[in-house]
Design a protein around this motif. Sequence first.
Motif, PDB file in Angstrom:
ATOM      1  N   HIS A 285       1.082  -1.080   0.038  1.00 49.34           N
ATOM      2  CA  HIS A 285       0.081  -0.156   0.479  1.00 49.34           C
ATOM      3  C   HIS A 285       1.082   1.336   0.153  1.00 49.34           C
ATOM      4  CE1 HIS A 285      -2.823  -2.668   1.966  1.00 49.34           C
ATOM      5  NE2 HIS A 285      -3.877  -2.615   0.260  1.00 49.34           N
ATOM      6  N   SER A 286       2.002   1.003  -0.769  1.00 47.07           N
ATOM      7  CA  SER A 286       2.997   2.427  -0.515  1.00 47.07           C
ATOM      8  C   SER A 286       3.642   2.719  -2.339  1.00 47.07           C
ATOM      9  CB  SER A 286       4.690   2.240   0.205  1.00 47.07           C
ATOM     10  OG  SER A 286       3.786   1.643   1.665  1.00 47.07           O
ATOM     11  N   LYS A 287       4.031   3.507  -2.608  1.00 46.17           N
ATOM     12  CA  LYS A 287       4.828   3.738  -3.545  1.00 46.17           C
ATOM     13  C   LYS A 287       6.117   5.549  -3.756  1.00 46.17           C
ATOM     14  CE  LYS A 287       3.618   4.544  -8.741  1.00 46.17           C
ATOM     15  NZ  LYS A 287       2.698   4.763  -9.642  1.00 46.17           N
ATOM     16  N   LEU A 288       6.791   4.814  -3.703  1.00 46.79           N
ATOM     17  CA  LEU A 288       8.148   5.567  -3.965  1.00 46.79           C
ATOM     18  C   LEU A 288       8.308   6.524  -5.455  1.00 46.79           C
ATOM     19  CD1 LEU A 288       9.919   7.077  -2.349  1.00 46.79           C
ATOM     20  CD2 LEU A 288      11.443   5.328  -2.704  1.00 46.79           C
ATOM     21  N   GLY A 289       8.274   7.488  -6.173  1.00 47.26           N
ATOM     22  CA  GLY A 289       7.991   7.582  -7.395  1.00 47.26           C
ATOM     23  C   GLY A 289       8.887   9.346  -7.345  1.00 47.26           C
ATOM     24  N   PHE A 290       8.835   9.508  -9.129  1.00 53.68           N
ATOM     25  CA  PHE A 290       9.649  11.057  -9.286  1.00 53.68           C
ATOM     26  C   PHE A 290       8.545  11.465 -10.255  1.00 53.68           C
ATOM     27  CE2 PHE A 290      11.742   7.753 -11.325  1.00 53.68           C
ATOM     28  CZ  PHE A 290      12.144   8.370 -12.501  1.00 53.68           C
ATOM     29  N   THR A 291       8.699  11.932 -10.985  1.00 53.35           N
ATOM     30  CA  THR A 291       7.907  13.099 -12.151  1.00 53.35           C
ATOM     31  C   THR A 291       8.988  14.133 -13.267  1.00 53.35           C
ATOM     32  OG1 THR A 291       5.799  12.542 -11.394  1.00 53.35           O
ATOM     33  CG2 THR A 291       6.320  13.883 -13.847  1.00 53.35           C
ATOM     34  N   VAL A 292       9.050  13.909 -14.033  1.00 52.61           N
ATOM     35  CA  VAL A 292      10.188  14.745 -14.106  1.00 52.61           C
ATOM     36  C   VAL A 292       9.412  15.690 -16.348  1.00 52.61           C
ATOM     37  CG1 VAL A 292      11.292  12.925 -15.912  1.00 52.61           C
ATOM     38  CG2 VAL A 292      12.419  15.056 -15.368  1.00 52.61           C
ATOM     39  N   THR A 293       9.919  16.674 -16.557  1.00 52.68           N
ATOM     40  CA  THR A 293       9.182  17.097 -17.545  1.00 52.68           C
ATOM     41  C   THR A 293       9.798  16.709 -18.849  1.00 52.68           C
ATOM     42  OG1 THR A 293       8.316  18.959 -16.247  1.00 52.68           O
ATOM     43  CG2 THR A 293       9.113  19.253 -18.121  1.00 52.68           C
ATOM     44  N   HIS A 294       9.345  16.211 -20.076  1.00 48.20           N
ATOM     45  CA  HIS A 294       9.317  15.956 -21.295  1.00 48.20           C
ATOM     46  C   HIS A 294       9.814  16.957 -22.004  1.00 48.20           C
ATOM     47  CE1 HIS A 294      10.329  13.057 -24.601  1.00 48.20           C
ATOM     48  NE2 HIS A 294      10.978  13.339 -24.346  1.00 48.20           N
ATOM     49  N   LEU A 295      10.815  17.242 -22.854  1.00 49.04           N
ATOM     50  CA  LEU A 295      11.041  18.069 -24.274  1.00 49.04           C
ATOM     51  C   LEU A 295       9.493  19.547 -23.616  1.00 49.04           C
ATOM     52  CD1 LEU A 295      10.144  15.981 -27.017  1.00 49.04           C
ATOM     53  CD2 LEU A 295      12.658  16.737 -26.232  1.00 49.04           C
ATOM     54  N   MET A 296       9.783  20.089 -21.904  1.00 44.01           N
ATOM     55  CA  MET A 296       9.083  20.703 -22.056  1.00 44.01           C
ATOM     56  C   MET A 296       7.345  21.030 -22.017  1.00 44.01           C
ATOM     57  SD  MET A 296      12.197  23.716 -22.265  1.00 44.01           S
ATOM     58  CE  MET A 296      11.871  24.370 -24.416  1.00 44.01           C
TER      59      MET A 296
ATOM     60  N   LYS B 151      10.586  -0.298  -7.850  1.00 45.91           N
ATOM     61  CA  LYS B 151       9.721  -1.574  -6.986  1.00 45.91           C
ATOM     62  C   LYS B 151      10.125  -1.817  -5.888  1.00 45.91           C
ATOM     63  CE  LYS B 151       6.955  -1.542 -10.777  1.00 45.91           C
ATOM     64  NZ  LYS B 151       5.865  -1.001 -10.667  1.00 45.91           N
ATOM     65  N   THR B 152      11.594  -1.922  -5.431  1.00 44.75           N
ATOM     66  CA  THR B 152      12.083  -2.166  -4.674  1.00 44.75           C
ATOM     67  C   THR B 152      12.505  -0.895  -3.931  1.00 44.75           C
ATOM     68  OG1 THR B 152      12.906  -4.578  -6.390  1.00 44.75           O
ATOM     69  CG2 THR B 152      14.194  -3.606  -3.448  1.00 44.75           C
ATOM     70  N   PHE B 153      11.884  -0.783  -2.445  1.00 42.03           N
ATOM     71  CA  PHE B 153      12.046   0.319  -1.229  1.00 42.03           C
ATOM     72  C   PHE B 153      12.296  -0.305   0.073  1.00 42.03           C
ATOM     73  CE2 PHE B 153       8.105   0.313  -2.782  1.00 42.03           C
ATOM     74  CZ  PHE B 153       7.574   1.324  -1.799  1.00 42.03           C
TER      75      PHE B 153
END
Length: 187
Positions: free
Chosen positions: A27-38, A47-49
């Motif tokens: 019931h947990s998630k570790l992630g990120f978001t990054v902009t692509h080509l603006m 997946k493993t943390f």
Amino acid sequence: MKKITFVAALLVSFASFAQTWNVDKAHSKLGFTVTHLMISEVDGNFKTFDATIKSSKEDFSDAVFEVSADVNSLNTDNDNRDKDLKGASGFDVEKHPKLTFKSTSISKIDAKKYKLTGDLTLKGVTKPVTLEMTLLGMGKNMRTQKPKAGFKITGTIKRTDFGVGGMPAAVVGEDVELRAVGEFEQQ
């Protein structure tokens, strides 16, 4: 001698009140978001943390958070991108297989909002970061009756501060949004 004994007893009794909370990975998630080509965003996660919280206060105002992730478990739903991110110009998983975070302070803003400061290590570089944390709720595990707590943690870092990614900012954004959602159970 009595003062030393009293202080030692006080410290031992304080330590005995500290509770450890382990992450419920289902019931947990570790992630990120990054902009692509603006023009768009790309999401990724690990997946493993693992993550733990140690706190002696019910409101978590003295909590210490520790998180580690296997960088090789990185997934952006694109095999070629994942391969690039795991390579030498990305996270360089051969030399730096783990990312870690350990909080150094926590400040309660209101009943459910906190500022969480700590040391983030990526690609062998350690930098202090300050993150926003929200206590989403508390309850009990229906099977074990152990207390549970849910948190959302967000923040932004600059990828190049950690030596991650050789792509120009016009291709891959400089700012990376971090997002972790975790459900923890008291041990």
